[in-house]
Design an enzyme around this catalytic site. Structure first.
Site, PDB file in Angstrom:
ATOM      1  N   CYS A 119       0.847  -1.182   0.000  1.00 54.69           N
ATOM      2  CA  CYS A 119       0.000   0.000   0.000  1.00 54.69           C
ATOM      3  C   CYS A 119       0.889   1.239   0.000  1.00 54.69           C
ATOM      4  CB  CYS A 119      -0.876  -0.023   1.248  1.00 54.69           C
ATOM      5  SG  CYS A 119      -1.873   1.460   1.475  1.00 54.69           S
TER       6      CYS A 119
ATOM      7  N   CYS B 187       0.307   3.188   3.505  1.00 54.78           N
ATOM      8  CA  CYS B 187       0.736   2.712   4.830  1.00 54.78           C
ATOM      9  C   CYS B 187       1.802   1.625   4.782  1.00 54.78           C
ATOM     10  CB  CYS B 187      -0.469   2.229   5.639  1.00 54.78           C
ATOM     11  SG  CYS B 187      -1.081   0.607   5.137  1.00 54.78           S
TER      12      CYS B 187
ATOM     13  N   CYS C 250      -8.577  -5.159  -9.764  1.00 51.53           N
ATOM     14  CA  CYS C 250      -8.164  -4.121 -10.708  1.00 51.53           C
ATOM     15  C   CYS C 250      -7.725  -2.931  -9.865  1.00 51.53           C
ATOM     16  CB  CYS C 250      -9.370  -3.792 -11.582  1.00 51.53           C
ATOM     17  SG  CYS C 250      -9.068  -2.541 -12.813  1.00 51.53           S
TER      18      CYS C 250
HETATM   19 ZN   LIG Z   1      -2.795   0.969   3.531  1.00 49.85          ZN
END
Ligand SMILES: [Zn+2]
Length: 140
Positions: free
Chosen positions: A51, A54, A125
């Protein structure tokens, strides 16, 4: 010490400063990058996709496949608890939104049963700008 499983809480001002305007629009406001513009659309590098907001591990290159849709596509998350799914009724369609389980940021959508020759026939996606690829240099 950074606990990789701890929930991440930041104010929207903090997210905006950390991510910059383009990533902020996708991750925190649910925007979609234009097809074929993301840096990971055709990437085949071995590694882990995290991510961008984070740092949580979300996907691995082993489940990335060529969907020809213009966005990086994965048939399964690294772990079923890595992402959360939410019904999204925007744009006059019912879609399933994919968010990072750790920080709640928008990643993309999942589409099911489209006929792709993958083990799950799910297509996660995902916007490139929502991800950071950590290449695995130990694997040739
Ligand atoms: Zn995250």
């Amino acid at each position: 010490m950074d606990d990789a499983t701890a929930p991440v809480e930041r104010t929207e001002e903090e997210w905006r400063a950390q991510l910059g305007p383009e990533a902020y629009a996708v991750l925190r406001q649910g925007a979609t990058e234009r097809a074929w513009t993301g840096e990971y659309v055709s990437t085949t590098t071995t590694g882990v996709y995290r991510c961008r907001a984070c740092g949580a591990e979300l996907f691995r290159s082993t489940t990335k496949f060529e969907s020809h849709c213009g966005w990086p596509s994965f048939y399964d998350p690294s772990d079923t608890s890595a992402v959360t799914l939410h019904e999204d009724g925007s744009l006059g369609m019912i879609r399933t939104e994919v968010r990072c389980a750790r920080c709640g940021s928008h990643l993309g959508h999942v589409f099911r049963g489209e006929g792709y020759p993958t083990p799950t026939d799910d297509r996660y996606c995902i916007n490139s700008i929502a991800l950071t690829l950590e290449a695995d240099d130990s694997v040739e």
